[in-house]
Design a protein around this motif. Structure first.
Motif, PDB file in Angstrom:
ATOM      1  N   THR A 174      11.829   3.477  -4.017  1.00  0.00           N
ATOM      2  CA  THR A 174      11.769   4.801  -3.415  1.00  0.00           C
ATOM      3  C   THR A 174      11.853   5.799  -4.563  1.00  0.00           C
ATOM      4  OG1 THR A 174      14.173   4.877  -3.090  1.00  0.00           O
ATOM      5  CG2 THR A 174      12.825   4.054  -1.263  1.00  0.00           C
ATOM      6  N   PHE A 175      11.553   7.058  -4.282  1.00  0.00           N
ATOM      7  CA  PHE A 175      11.461   8.044  -5.354  1.00  0.00           C
ATOM      8  C   PHE A 175      12.310   9.261  -5.018  1.00  0.00           C
ATOM      9  CE2 PHE A 175       7.663   5.466  -5.279  1.00  0.00           C
ATOM     10  CZ  PHE A 175       7.646   4.986  -6.589  1.00  0.00           C
ATOM     11  N   GLN A 231       0.815  -1.201   0.000  1.00  0.00           N
ATOM     12  CA  GLN A 231       0.000   0.000   0.000  1.00  0.00           C
ATOM     13  C   GLN A 231       0.856   1.261   0.000  1.00  0.00           C
ATOM     14  OE1 GLN A 231      -2.479   0.799   3.473  1.00  0.00           O
ATOM     15  NE2 GLN A 231      -4.121   1.510   2.128  1.00  0.00           N
ATOM     16  N   LYS A 232       1.977   1.222   0.706  1.00  0.00           N
ATOM     17  CA  LYS A 232       2.866   2.381   0.767  1.00  0.00           C
ATOM     18  C   LYS A 232       3.322   2.788  -0.637  1.00  0.00           C
ATOM     19  CE  LYS A 232       5.857   5.349   2.629  1.00  0.00           C
ATOM     20  NZ  LYS A 232       6.583   5.787   1.415  1.00  0.00           N
ATOM     21  N   LEU A 233       3.692   1.828  -1.458  1.00  0.00           N
ATOM     22  CA  LEU A 233       4.133   2.129  -2.815  1.00  0.00           C
ATOM     23  C   LEU A 233       3.021   2.807  -3.599  1.00  0.00           C
ATOM     24  CD1 LEU A 233       6.007   1.923  -5.275  1.00  0.00           C
ATOM     25  CD2 LEU A 233       5.108  -0.391  -5.649  1.00  0.00           C
ATOM     26  N   TYR A 234       1.825   2.252  -3.543  1.00  0.00           N
ATOM     27  CA  TYR A 234       0.714   2.802  -4.313  1.00  0.00           C
ATOM     28  C   TYR A 234       0.307   4.189  -3.799  1.00  0.00           C
ATOM     29  CZ  TYR A 234       0.418  -1.903  -6.229  1.00  0.00           C
ATOM     30  OH  TYR A 234       0.708  -3.091  -6.850  1.00  0.00           O
ATOM     31  N   GLN A 235       0.401   4.394  -2.486  1.00  0.00           N
ATOM     32  CA  GLN A 235       0.109   5.716  -1.938  1.00  0.00           C
ATOM     33  C   GLN A 235       1.117   6.747  -2.435  1.00  0.00           C
ATOM     34  OE1 GLN A 235       0.133   4.803   2.268  1.00  0.00           O
ATOM     35  NE2 GLN A 235      -2.101   4.645   2.373  1.00  0.00           N
ATOM     36  N   ASP A 236       2.383   6.356  -2.504  1.00  0.00           N
ATOM     37  CA  ASP A 236       3.417   7.260  -3.012  1.00  0.00           C
ATOM     38  C   ASP A 236       3.147   7.645  -4.470  1.00  0.00           C
ATOM     39  OD1 ASP A 236       4.622   7.065  -0.568  1.00  0.00           O
ATOM     40  OD2 ASP A 236       6.335   5.865  -1.243  1.00  0.00           O
ATOM     41  N   LEU A 237       2.685   6.679  -5.259  1.00  0.00           N
ATOM     42  CA  LEU A 237       2.406   6.948  -6.669  1.00  0.00           C
ATOM     43  C   LEU A 237       1.198   7.867  -6.827  1.00  0.00           C
ATOM     44  CD1 LEU A 237       3.028   3.399  -8.163  1.00  0.00           C
ATOM     45  CD2 LEU A 237       4.517   5.403  -8.333  1.00  0.00           C
ATOM     46  N   SER A 276       6.536  -3.631   7.404  1.00  0.00           N
ATOM     47  CA  SER A 276       5.400  -4.029   8.230  1.00  0.00           C
ATOM     48  C   SER A 276       4.072  -3.922   7.497  1.00  0.00           C
ATOM     49  CB  SER A 276       5.351  -3.161   9.494  1.00  0.00           C
ATOM     50  OG  SER A 276       5.157  -1.805   9.142  1.00  0.00           O
ATOM     51  N   GLY A 277       4.059  -3.291   6.308  1.00  0.00           N
ATOM     52  CA  GLY A 277       2.815  -3.115   5.558  1.00  0.00           C
ATOM     53  C   GLY A 277       2.386  -4.375   4.840  1.00  0.00           C
ATOM     54  N   ASP A 278       1.088  -4.466   4.559  1.00  0.00           N
ATOM     55  CA  ASP A 278       0.575  -5.598   3.800  1.00  0.00           C
ATOM     56  C   ASP A 278       1.078  -5.535   2.365  1.00  0.00           C
ATOM     57  OD1 ASP A 278      -0.840  -6.543   5.933  1.00  0.00           O
ATOM     58  OD2 ASP A 278      -2.655  -5.418   5.424  1.00  0.00           O
ATOM     59  N   ILE A 279       1.297  -6.683   1.771  1.00  0.00           N
ATOM     60  CA  ILE A 279       1.767  -6.767   0.390  1.00  0.00           C
ATOM     61  C   ILE A 279       0.590  -7.063  -0.520  1.00  0.00           C
ATOM     62  CG2 ILE A 279       3.221  -8.069  -1.208  1.00  0.00           C
ATOM     63  CD1 ILE A 279       5.145  -8.539   1.079  1.00  0.00           C
ATOM     64  N   ILE A 280       0.465  -6.302  -1.592  1.00  0.00           N
ATOM     65  CA  ILE A 280      -0.603  -6.498  -2.562  1.00  0.00           C
ATOM     66  C   ILE A 280      -0.075  -7.367  -3.688  1.00  0.00           C
ATOM     67  CG2 ILE A 280      -2.272  -5.347  -4.044  1.00  0.00           C
ATOM     68  CD1 ILE A 280      -2.492  -4.703  -1.078  1.00  0.00           C
ATOM     69  N   ASP A 281      -0.752  -8.435  -3.949  1.00  0.00           N
ATOM     70  CA  ASP A 281      -0.309  -9.369  -4.974  1.00  0.00           C
ATOM     71  C   ASP A 281      -0.909  -8.974  -6.321  1.00  0.00           C
ATOM     72  OD1 ASP A 281       0.586 -11.465  -6.409  1.00  0.00           O
ATOM     73  OD2 ASP A 281      -0.729 -12.971  -5.527  1.00  0.00           O
TER      74      ASP A 281
END
Length: 305
Positions: A101-102, A63-69, A259-264
């Motif tokens: 990371t960006f 979720q962290k990755l998608y929130q950053d995008l 610690s975040g959930d991973i989206i498959d």
């Protein structure tokens, strides 16, 4: 979060829709421009992976990755515009994979500063100064209502050599000329930034280009921000920036992300075609030029000023 994971797995949603659904807050409705940016992110990230010999299956998608995008799209950052935002895959020692990371580029700093500036910025073009150039700065005082300058290159058609660079400047032009601001750096100041680079290869080959980028970043930081414009998108962008540039705390950041959930998302669609949304175009420098006192005229010496 678990619901989002199941939706992705059961419907096989594509990359863009997954970013919107998982990374956007409740009620988030992306504009067409933001969707185009996200498609561009997929292309840029795919290219970054290919350059490193990494596949999407090696990337932690959470979720962290998608929130950053989503945040980057809301900010208006275009990864396919030069020096705006760089996707950097870094190994996560805990997950045994890589995480994105960006890293904000010089144009990214300027874009954000212009978007949140106090007053409308029309132009902030960097210019280099060489030995023999005439450069007369006029900072705001009793005789000058706003910053301005006089500039005359020694020979505009002569070959410009990096070793002859003695500094540079950016003239920040506002819709209201009373806000115009002059930012100057000499070679010694520019070289301080060079000394902080992890590798000197790029600087040694492209000193002039890197000097311009350094000038842009300094100019961006010199643009006053409008407190009434600061929002969650801006604040989150600063967090993402720190994660992409602060290497000293990178391991701590990755530990927190772990610690975040991973989206498959097992089936990523083909990379979207290249697109471009350039930063605002430069405008000509104002023709008006206050008269300068002759004793203040400076000719750039053979060494850095």
């Amino acid at each position: 979060m678990n619901d989002s994971k199941e939706v992705v797995r059961s419907t096989g949603k594509g990359f863009v829709q997954t970013v919107v659904d998982v990374g956007g807050q409740k009620g988030f409705q992306p504009t067409n421009a933001q969707l185009s940016l996200i498609r561009g992110y997929q292309t840029a990230m795919t290219n970054a992976l290919q350059n490193k010999g990494i596949t999407w299956s090696d990337i932690v998608l959470d979720q962290k990755l998608y929130q950053d995008l989503v945040n980057s799209a809301q900010m208006g950052f275009d990864m396919q515009v030069e020096n705006t935002l760089f996707p950097i895959p870094r190994r996560d020692k805990n997950a045994g994979k890589f995480r994105f990371t960006f890293q904000l580029g010089s144009n990214g700093y300027l874009w954000r500063a212009m978007k949140y500036s106090y007053g409308k910025v029309l132009d902030a073009t960097p210019r280099l100064l060489y030995k023999g150039d005439t450069f007369i700065p006029h900072f705001r005082d009793m005789n000058h209502p706003y910053d301005t300058f006089e500039y005359e290159p020694k020979d505009i058609l002569a070959e410009k050599k990096d070793e002859d660079i003695v500094g540079g400047f950016v003239y920040i032009i506002y819709d209201n000329p009373m806000q115009n601001k002059l930012v100057i750096m000499n070679r010694a100041e520019i070289n301080k930034h060079r000394s902080l680079a992890q590798s000197d290869n790029v600087w040694s080959q492209w000193y002039g280009a890197m000097a311009k980028k350094t000038l842009i970043i300094k100019a961006a930081k010199a643009i006053p921000l409008d407190p009434s414009k600061i929002d969650d998108v801006y604040q989150q962008s600063q967090i993402i920036e720190s994660e992409g540039t602060d290497l000293d705390t990178q391991n701590d950041i990755l530990d927190q992300q772990a610690s975040g959930d991973i989206i498959d998302t097992p089936e990523l669609p083909p990379a979207a075609p290249a697109m471009s949304a350039p930063i605002p175009a430069a405008v000509p420098q104002p023709a008006a030029k206050p008269a300068a006192a002759q004793e203040h005229k400076v000719v750039m010496p053979d060494k850095a000023f």
